[in-house]
Write a protein that holds these residues in place. Structure first.
Motif, PDB file in Angstrom:
ATOM      1  N   TYR A  72       0.842  -1.193   0.000  1.00 39.84           N
ATOM      2  CA  TYR A  72       0.000   0.000   0.000  1.00 39.84           C
ATOM      3  C   TYR A  72       0.879   1.246   0.000  1.00 39.84           C
ATOM      4  CZ  TYR A  72      -4.291   2.597   0.852  1.00 39.84           C
ATOM      5  OH  TYR A  72      -5.365   3.434   0.726  1.00 39.84           O
ATOM      6  N   SER A  73       0.281   2.411  -0.301  1.00 35.77           N
ATOM      7  CA  SER A  73       1.060   3.653  -0.383  1.00 35.77           C
ATOM      8  C   SER A  73       1.556   4.127   0.973  1.00 35.77           C
ATOM      9  CB  SER A  73       0.208   4.750  -1.029  1.00 35.77           C
ATOM     10  OG  SER A  73      -1.040   4.871  -0.363  1.00 35.77           O
ATOM     11  N   VAL A  74       0.856   3.788   2.053  1.00 29.61           N
ATOM     12  CA  VAL A  74       1.264   4.166   3.412  1.00 29.61           C
ATOM     13  C   VAL A  74       0.988   3.005   4.358  1.00 29.61           C
ATOM     14  CG1 VAL A  74       0.845   6.639   3.086  1.00 29.61           C
ATOM     15  CG2 VAL A  74      -1.004   5.189   3.940  1.00 29.61           C
ATOM     16  N   MET A  75       1.666   3.063   5.514  1.00 33.42           N
ATOM     17  CA  MET A  75       1.338   2.133   6.597  1.00 33.42           C
ATOM     18  C   MET A  75       0.411   2.797   7.613  1.00 33.42           C
ATOM     19  SD  MET A  75       4.857   0.074   7.422  1.00 33.42           S
ATOM     20  CE  MET A  75       5.802   1.561   7.737  1.00 33.42           C
ATOM     21  N   TYR A  76       0.564   4.104   7.777  1.00 32.89           N
ATOM     22  CA  TYR A  76      -0.260   4.892   8.695  1.00 32.89           C
ATOM     23  C   TYR A  76      -0.572   6.223   8.008  1.00 32.89           C
ATOM     24  CZ  TYR A  76       2.581   2.165  12.131  1.00 32.89           C
ATOM     25  OH  TYR A  76       3.260   1.198  12.834  1.00 32.89           O
ATOM     26  N   HIS A  77      -1.735   6.782   8.323  1.00 24.47           N
ATOM     27  CA  HIS A  77      -2.005   8.162   7.921  1.00 24.47           C
ATOM     28  C   HIS A  77      -2.964   8.787   8.921  1.00 24.47           C
ATOM     29  CE1 HIS A  77      -6.150   7.600   6.458  1.00 24.47           C
ATOM     30  NE2 HIS A  77      -5.743   6.460   5.924  1.00 24.47           N
ATOM     31  N   GLY A  78      -2.878  10.108   9.058  1.00 27.54           N
ATOM     32  CA  GLY A  78      -3.785  10.813   9.934  1.00 27.54           C
ATOM     33  C   GLY A  78      -5.191  10.851   9.372  1.00 27.54           C
ATOM     34  N   VAL A  79      -6.158  11.116  10.247  1.00 33.35           N
ATOM     35  CA  VAL A  79      -7.552  11.188   9.814  1.00 33.35           C
ATOM     36  C   VAL A  79      -8.315  12.099  10.765  1.00 33.35           C
ATOM     37  CG1 VAL A  79      -8.252   9.129  11.127  1.00 33.35           C
ATOM     38  CG2 VAL A  79      -9.566   9.805   9.120  1.00 33.35           C
ATOM     39  N   GLY A  80      -9.234  12.861  10.205  1.00 34.35           N
ATOM     40  CA  GLY A  80     -10.097  13.749  10.982  1.00 34.35           C
ATOM     41  C   GLY A  80     -11.382  13.962  10.218  1.00 34.35           C
ATOM     42  N   LEU A  81     -11.536  15.149   9.597  1.00 40.70           N
ATOM     43  CA  LEU A  81     -12.666  15.360   8.702  1.00 40.70           C
ATOM     44  C   LEU A  81     -12.473  14.603   7.393  1.00 40.70           C
ATOM     45  CD1 LEU A  81     -13.409  19.186   9.142  1.00 40.70           C
ATOM     46  CD2 LEU A  81     -14.383  17.257  10.374  1.00 40.70           C
ATOM     47  N   CYS A  82     -11.251  14.219   7.108  1.00 44.98           N
ATOM     48  CA  CYS A  82     -10.896  13.403   5.951  1.00 44.98           C
ATOM     49  C   CYS A  82      -9.506  12.857   6.243  1.00 44.98           C
ATOM     50  CB  CYS A  82     -10.903  14.221   4.656  1.00 44.98           C
ATOM     51  SG  CYS A  82      -9.769  15.624   4.676  1.00 44.98           S
ATOM     52  N   GLU A 110      -5.740  12.981   6.634  1.00 44.39           N
ATOM     53  CA  GLU A 110      -4.972  14.158   7.016  1.00 44.39           C
ATOM     54  C   GLU A 110      -3.513  13.788   7.250  1.00 44.39           C
ATOM     55  OE1 GLU A 110      -8.707  16.356   9.354  1.00 44.39           O
ATOM     56  OE2 GLU A 110      -6.993  15.648  10.520  1.00 44.39           O
ATOM     57  N   TYR A 111      -2.715  14.813   7.571  1.00 43.27           N
ATOM     58  CA  TYR A 111      -1.326  14.651   7.993  1.00 43.27           C
ATOM     59  C   TYR A 111      -1.292  13.805   9.263  1.00 43.27           C
ATOM     60  CZ  TYR A 111       3.039  16.177  10.292  1.00 43.27           C
ATOM     61  OH  TYR A 111       4.250  16.223  10.941  1.00 43.27           O
ATOM     62  N   PRO A 112      -0.318  12.891   9.388  1.00 43.40           N
ATOM     63  CA  PRO A 112       0.796  12.616   8.487  1.00 43.40           C
ATOM     64  C   PRO A 112       0.521  11.415   7.586  1.00 43.40           C
ATOM     65  CG  PRO A 112       1.215  11.535  10.571  1.00 43.40           C
ATOM     66  CD  PRO A 112      -0.139  12.218  10.706  1.00 43.40           C
ATOM     67  N   ALA A 113       1.474  11.158   6.665  1.00 42.66           N
ATOM     68  CA  ALA A 113       1.497   9.923   5.885  1.00 42.66           C
ATOM     69  C   ALA A 113       2.828   9.240   6.167  1.00 42.66           C
ATOM     70  CB  ALA A 113       1.363  10.220   4.398  1.00 42.66           C
ATOM     71  N   VAL A 114       2.755   8.040   6.720  1.00 40.22           N
ATOM     72  CA  VAL A 114       3.961   7.299   7.106  1.00 40.22           C
ATOM     73  C   VAL A 114       4.113   6.112   6.166  1.00 40.22           C
ATOM     74  CG1 VAL A 114       5.159   6.090   8.970  1.00 40.22           C
ATOM     75  CG2 VAL A 114       3.648   8.030   9.503  1.00 40.22           C
ATOM     76  N   VAL A 115       5.231   6.072   5.459  1.00 39.89           N
ATOM     77  CA  VAL A 115       5.396   5.135   4.348  1.00 39.89           C
ATOM     78  C   VAL A 115       6.217   3.910   4.753  1.00 39.89           C
ATOM     79  CG1 VAL A 115       5.176   6.973   2.646  1.00 39.89           C
ATOM     80  CG2 VAL A 115       7.453   6.367   3.520  1.00 39.89           C
ATOM     81  N   TYR A 116       6.270   2.948   3.832  1.00 43.09           N
ATOM     82  CA  TYR A 116       7.077   1.743   4.020  1.00 43.09           C
ATOM     83  C   TYR A 116       8.561   2.073   3.917  1.00 43.09           C
ATOM     84  CZ  TYR A 116       3.165  -1.518   3.899  1.00 43.09           C
ATOM     85  OH  TYR A 116       2.019  -2.218   4.210  1.00 43.09           O
ATOM     86  N   PRO A 117       9.423   1.242   4.502  1.00 43.94           N
ATOM     87  CA  PRO A 117      10.873   1.499   4.436  1.00 43.94           C
ATOM     88  C   PRO A 117      11.379   1.666   3.000  1.00 43.94           C
ATOM     89  CG  PRO A 117      10.421  -0.255   6.011  1.00 43.94           C
ATOM     90  CD  PRO A 117       9.118   0.056   5.334  1.00 43.94           C
ATOM     91  N   GLU A 118      10.804   0.917   2.068  1.00 45.31           N
ATOM     92  CA  GLU A 118      11.245   1.000   0.672  1.00 45.31           C
ATOM     93  C   GLU A 118      11.000   2.387   0.072  1.00 45.31           C
ATOM     94  OE1 GLU A 118       9.853  -3.310   1.335  1.00 45.31           O
ATOM     95  OE2 GLU A 118       9.311  -1.298   2.023  1.00 45.31           O
ATOM     96  N   ASP A 119      10.089   3.146   0.661  1.00 47.28           N
ATOM     97  CA  ASP A 119       9.701   4.431   0.095  1.00 47.28           C
ATOM     98  C   ASP A 119      10.236   5.631   0.889  1.00 47.28           C
ATOM     99  OD1 ASP A 119       8.101   3.086  -1.867  1.00 47.28           O
ATOM    100  OD2 ASP A 119       6.609   2.744  -0.293  1.00 47.28           O
ATOM    101  N   TRP A 120      10.943   5.347   1.983  1.00 47.85           N
ATOM    102  CA  TRP A 120      11.352   6.443   2.869  1.00 47.85           C
ATOM    103  C   TRP A 120      12.239   7.458   2.165  1.00 47.85           C
ATOM    104  CZ3 TRP A 120       9.799   8.353   7.371  1.00 47.85           C
ATOM    105  CH2 TRP A 120      10.608   9.328   7.968  1.00 47.85           C
ATOM    106  N   SER A 128      12.580   8.285  -0.924  1.00 53.11           N
ATOM    107  CA  SER A 128      11.983   9.049  -2.024  1.00 53.11           C
ATOM    108  C   SER A 128      10.865   9.983  -1.570  1.00 53.11           C
ATOM    109  CB  SER A 128      11.464   8.099  -3.112  1.00 53.11           C
ATOM    110  OG  SER A 128      10.489   7.213  -2.575  1.00 53.11           O
ATOM    111  N   VAL A 129      10.039   9.562  -0.606  1.00 50.84           N
ATOM    112  CA  VAL A 129       8.876  10.382  -0.252  1.00 50.84           C
ATOM    113  C   VAL A 129       8.648  10.521   1.252  1.00 50.84           C
ATOM    114  CG1 VAL A 129       7.665   9.889  -2.411  1.00 50.84           C
ATOM    115  CG2 VAL A 129       7.289   8.402  -0.439  1.00 50.84           C
ATOM    116  N   GLY A 130       9.429   9.863   2.089  1.00 45.26           N
ATOM    117  CA  GLY A 130       9.187   9.901   3.518  1.00 45.26           C
ATOM    118  C   GLY A 130       9.557  11.241   4.143  1.00 45.26           C
ATOM    119  N   TYR A 131       8.915  11.570   5.255  1.00 51.60           N
ATOM    120  CA  TYR A 131       9.285  12.747   6.044  1.00 51.60           C
ATOM    121  C   TYR A 131       9.062  12.426   7.504  1.00 51.60           C
ATOM    122  CZ  TYR A 131       4.199  13.543   5.800  1.00 51.60           C
ATOM    123  OH  TYR A 131       2.826  13.407   5.855  1.00 51.60           O
TER     124      TYR A 131
END
Length: 424
Positions: free
Chosen positions: A345-355, A357-367, A369-372
């Motif tokens: 999947y594109s993330v392992m964890y992501h924030g949620v509220g009204l939709c 939200e921040y943050p998006a936590v990615v897999y080690p393979e993607d850190w 290129s796109v991880g923060y």
């Protein structure tokens, strides 16, 4: 008044939960949110984040940010691609709302809307060659409000999203444009007890709709018919809309992200879906489940994928606690078996509220290129999810739970059961 602090009036302007939802929440022992207090809290969160960055004002066009700031809802999907509403929050907490001209009555009841206007529509269908002219008039209004409320020295204006004509108009007025999504995402990330109560209600409505859909699914039904059951369950409880239509069955479960279509589901298929549901009070219930259609025995491939996905979210959930960095979540997560990594999947964890939200936590393979990086704090709510399917495999499994970060660890807000026969 109703128990959530809103008018007990079927003819009221504001939208809200139905009697069915209230009865179900009472049966579950849920605490209703105090909506007036919730609105005050959300506005205070925006002001706090603005002041921390020394911004003079925050200008919002995204309907979800407008909902967060004001709790007003007006044609949410349509307004997402036709910006005709705007909110200006100045650093002293004053809120101005420009609403769609024929619909000013939709927000007139809210005490936090200190100033109600019209004239924030510059999308081409509405403004055409007059867009720049109208946007400049709007920008001059923004300028006048900021100068009146906080003076003329602070020209730092955070904006979440806008039409190009709006940007040009604000620049002509001398504003220094800042990234407003940073303000809104960090404001929205911390939910107080009231927001969590609203979210629990939204999740309960979602889970009731999930159960109704699963009970209705039968061989010979199309995927879109199944999805319609989920939509119906949301709407009859006062839920609002669903962001996607990600539901697939049988071989369409692999690869993921296929939206529901006319496929006729068969005895023995699996069905996988992601709710992406904006439910009661505008809060998102973002849950995923996969189940077997009919009474047949699961295949070895189905059981393996389901077990791996279940192990992923159960193990990864154990890492959640205040002070943990996003990088630590990435590095500490349970590794996916090699054959499932390409279709992770594109993330392992992501924030949620009204939709989502921040943050998006990615897999080690993607850190790289796109991880923060960042850090979990109490009051954040994250979804823990996994998709498991191999390239060329016969099926895929999607599972997802919604979890609140507490002072000492986490609370899983999700009650919907997993499938025992796929775990056997």
């Amino acid at each position: 008044m109703l128990g959530d602090g809103t008018p007990n009036n079927y003819d009221r302007v504001e939208i809200g939960p139905t009697d069915l939802a209230f009865r179900e929440w009472q049966a579950l022992g849920l605490t209703l949110p105090d909506m007036p207090a919730l609105r005050d809290y959300r506005l205070s969160r925006l002001v706090t984040e603005m002041q921390a960055r020394d911004y003079g004002a925050l200008l919002l066009f995204d309907p979800l940010n407008i909902r967060y700031a004001t709790d007003t809802s007006n044609m949410q999907i349509w307004v997402m691609h036709n910006f005709c509403r705007a909110v200006l929050v100045t650093a002293d907490g004053h809120l101005t709302l420009w609403d769609y001209k024929p619909a000013k009555h939709l927000s007139a009841y809210l005490p936090n809307v200190h100033d109600l206007r019209t004239g924030a529509d510059f999308f081409y269908m509405d403004a055409a060659q007059r867009a720049e002219e109208r946007a400049l008039v709007f920008a001059q209004e923004v300028d006048a409000i900021v100068r009146e409320r906080i003076g003329g020295s602070n020209r730092r204006l955070a904006v979440d999203k806008m039409e190009l004509a709006t940007h040009w108009g604000l620049e002509k007025c001398g504003f220094e444009i800042k990234i407003g999504q940073e303000v809104t995402e960090h404001a929205r990330k911390i939910k107080n007890a009231n927001e969590l109560n609203a979210m629990r209600c939204a999740i309960a409505g979602c889970e009731a709709a999930m159960a109704e859909m699963q009970a209705a699914v039968r061989p010979g039904m199309t995927e879109v018919e199944a999805w319609a059951e989920l939509q119906k369950g949301n709407h009859i409880r006062g839920g609002e809309w669903i962001e996607t239509r990600i539901l697939s069955s049988g071989p369409r479960t692999n690869p993921w992200f296929q939206e529901c279509g006319p496929r006729v589901m068969k005895e023995g298929d699996i069905l996988a879906y992601d709710t992406d549901m904006v439910g009661a009070y505008g809060y998102c219930a973002d849950l995923s489940r996969t189940f077997k259609i009919g009474d047949g025995k699961p295949t070895d491939a189905e059981r393996e994928a389901y077990q791996v996905a279940h192990d992923q979210i159960q193990n990864n959930m154990q890492l959640l606690k205040p002070g943990v960095s996003f990088r630590e979540l990435t590095e500490g997560a349970k590794p996916l078996p090699e054959k499932f990594r390409e279709r992770r999947y594109s993330v392992m964890y992501h924030g949620v509220g009204l939709c989502d939200e921040y943050p998006a936590v990615v897999y080690p393979e993607d850190w790289e290129s796109v991880g923060y990086d960042g850090e979990l704090v109490p009051g954040m709510v994250v979804c823990v999810e996994a998709y498991v399917g191999s390239v060329g495999g016969p099926c895929g499994v999607k599972l997802e739970d919604q979890v609140a970060i507490t002072e000492t660890g986490y609370e899983n807000l999700t009650r919907y059961p997993f499938e025992d026969r796929l775990l056997a």
